[in-house]
Design a protein around this motif. Structure first.
Motif: not given
Length: 202
Positions: A75-99
């Protein structure tokens, strides 16, 4: 001037998203998240990213799955904010080039999130950790770690949180609630920016 303030537009809808984003950016808030439990959040993110992707960092909040990360990136987003700290989500975010700004509360969660590649930490809810809790955690965090206080931190207490070492803030209902007009959001955003600037200058 880029300020470490993230506008949390929980409940925003695609019809109003661009107008709301415009007044936030004009006021000086250039980081905007649309929580995924808002109406058609990806459409709102896409509309804002297309209109203001060069002027602001648009992204999603309440992100708890890898699939959502990929949808936000499309969708063109560049930022991912989560209520929790899931390593899978963090890694996927960085692999996608997002903060990545995952939600954390304990030192264990902080270090796990940083180890997975988080760009910064979202202390949530900040009101539960408190000022003394943040000071205690800051003492053991790597130098330069970006810590944002969310939930209980706003224009009424920016100075206290900055004094306790918060780098930035996520602001929700004090900026936007469903039903607020762009004019109302503009007034609140300007006041929020003024309060932050005053607190920062101290």
């Amino acid at each position: 001037m880029s300020r470490p303030l993230i506008a949390i537009l929980r409940g925003v809808n695609p019809i109003e998203a661009k107008d709301i984003a415009a007044v936030l950016i004009e006021a000086g808030i250039t980081r905007i998240e649309v929580p995924m439990n808002s109406p058609s959040p990806l459409k709102s993110i896409e509309a804002m990213a297309k209109a203001f992707g060069d002027d602001a960092q648009i992204g999603a909040g309440t992100v708890i799955t890898v699939e959502t990360v990929l949808d936000v990136a499309k969708a063109g987003g560049k930022l991912i904010v989560s209520p929790n700290a899931d390593p899978k989500v963090i890694v996927a975010t960085k692999l996608a080039g997002l903060d990545s700004f995952p939600g954390v509360m304990t030192p264990t969660e902080c270090f796990a999130a940083l180890g997975a590649g988080a760009d910064g930490l979202k202390i949530f809810p900040a009101s539960l950790l408190g000022l003394d809790g943040l000071r205690a955690i800051r003492a053991v965090l790597p130098i330069g770690t970006q810590v944002y206080a969310v939930g209980g931190a706003d224009h009424t207490n920016f100075a206290e949180w900055i004094g306790a070492s918060a780098n930035g803030f996520g602001i929700g209902s004090a900026l936007y609630k469903p039903g607020f007009t762009p004019a109302e959001v503009a007034t609140r955003a300007k006041a929020m920016v003024q309060a932050y600037d005053k607190a920062k200058l101290g």
